[in-house]
Design a protein around this motif. Structure first.
Motif, mmCIF file in Angstrom:
data_model
loop_
_atom_site.group_PDB
_atom_site.id
_atom_site.type_symbol
_atom_site.label_atom_id
_atom_site.label_comp_id
_atom_site.label_asym_id
_atom_site.label_seq_id
_atom_site.Cartn_x
_atom_site.Cartn_y
_atom_site.Cartn_z
ATOM 1 N N ASP A 97 10.055 -10.822 11.844
ATOM 2 C CA ASP A 97 8.899 -9.917 11.829
ATOM 3 C C ASP A 97 8.157 -9.986 10.493
ATOM 4 O O ASP A 97 6.917 -9.981 10.444
ATOM 5 N N ILE A 98 8.914 -10.053 9.403
ATOM 6 C CA ILE A 98 8.312 -10.140 8.068
ATOM 7 C C ILE A 98 7.560 -11.467 7.909
ATOM 8 O O ILE A 98 6.444 -11.507 7.375
ATOM 9 N N GLY A 112 -1.375 -13.171 7.949
ATOM 10 C CA GLY A 112 -2.140 -12.325 7.042
ATOM 11 C C GLY A 112 -3.398 -12.941 6.494
ATOM 12 O O GLY A 112 -4.207 -12.271 5.875
ATOM 13 N N ARG A 155 6.301 -13.295 10.350
ATOM 14 C CA ARG A 155 5.134 -13.256 11.223
ATOM 15 C C ARG A 155 3.961 -12.540 10.538
ATOM 16 O O ARG A 155 2.825 -13.013 10.546
ATOM 17 N N SER A 156 4.248 -11.405 9.938
ATOM 18 C CA SER A 156 3.198 -10.655 9.237
ATOM 19 C C SER A 156 2.615 -11.459 8.083
ATOM 20 O O SER A 156 1.409 -11.479 7.863
ATOM 21 N N ALA A 157 3.484 -12.160 7.342
ATOM 22 C CA ALA A 157 3.025 -12.939 6.214
ATOM 23 C C ALA A 157 2.174 -14.133 6.670
ATOM 24 O O ALA A 157 1.135 -14.448 6.075
#
Length: 274
Positions: free
Chosen positions: A265-266, A273, A268-270
């Motif tokens: 999840d981390i 972005g 994916r967000s990065a």
């Protein structure tokens, strides 16, 4: 984990790569003080660049045009690298180990989207990603795979791989009549736009679409695809990177990371972005 703490992604071109964002976010979450950068390296420069690395280097991610030359440079190949003739991950050490995580990345992208099994599939394009797509579809259970390309004979180089996998391989022109398949994997270059009279018949019987391209998104093909399941190539980028991190951390792309769901999840967000 001490010693080898430097990593990078190499390729040409390389400025567009999102791998540094994905890897850096993961290492920060995992508490690993590792650096991960990008470097432009072409085919001719690969071996000199590789031999210049010192013991601070733990591994490399490789993109085009280095996957084939890396395959020929390593001491040891994993199964997917041997089947595809392509290495996108190097684990450095006394033995130079080569891996292909693109295959597993495609499989993970399908399973994450709720597609656990594929029997009949179609691959659009016969370029560099096609071999990994073929092996991934076999791992998902496919026994029949049709290749469509502007030059159908371009897929003939993959017949030995298909035979080794027990997959029946067929080739066809883009405009040939199409039958139903469970999944379509599009490996065409980013920005490719198929004529409507080609795209629509394929979409009507194409099942789940995995579109290897992800920028811009949606691709022209994804925009007309009627299936409720359309998978962006970013998912492959994400999950192949997860497998690379498993390799860099533990030497095994099958061994899950601690707290892996949160790490994904981390990442994916990065990666999204930008």
């Amino acid at each position: 984990m001490t010693g080898r703490t430097r990593l990078a992604v190499w390729g040409d071109p390389i400025g567009h790569s999102r791998s540094p964002q994905l890897h850096t976010a993961a290492y920060r979450h995992l508490g690993l003080e590792w650096t991960y950068q990008r470097r432009q390296v072409d085919r001719a420069g690969f071996v000199p660049a590789l031999t210049s690395l010192d013991d601070s280097w733990r591994g490399l991610s490789l993109t085009m045009p280095l996957k084939e030359v890396a395959h020929d440079a390593v001491d040891e190949l994993d199964r997917h690298a041997a089947l595809t003739g392509a290495v996108n991950t190097l684990l450095l050490g006394e033995t130079l180990r080569g891996f292909n995580t693109d295959v597993g990345g495609i499989v993970d992208a399908f399973t994450h989207a709720g597609v656990a099994e594929v029997r009949r599939a179609r691959i659009l394009g016969a370029g560099a990603t096609a071999a990994s797509a073929l092996v991934a579809l076999s791992d998902l259970g496919a026994t029949e795979v049709e290749f469509r390309a502007r030059r159908p004979d371009a897929a003939d180089r993959l017949r030995p791989t298909a035979e080794a996998l027990g997959v029946q391989l067929r080739t066809a022109d883009f405009r040939a009549p199409a039958s139903d398949v469970d999944a379509t994997v599009a490996t065409l270059p980013s920005g490719t736009v198929l004529d409507t009279d080609i795209a629509m018949p394929l979409a009507a019987v194409g099942g789940t679409l995995f579109e290897a391209a992800y920028a811009p998104w949606p691709s022209a093909l994804a925009a007309v695809w009627p299936s409720p399941t359309v998978i962006s190539g970013f998912e492959m980028l994400l999950f192949q990177a997860v497998r690379q991190i498993r390799i860099f951390r533990d030497g095994d792309q099958q061994r899950e990371l601690p707290d892996e769901a949160v790490t994904v999840d981390i990442m994916r967000s990065a990666g999204m972005g930008d």
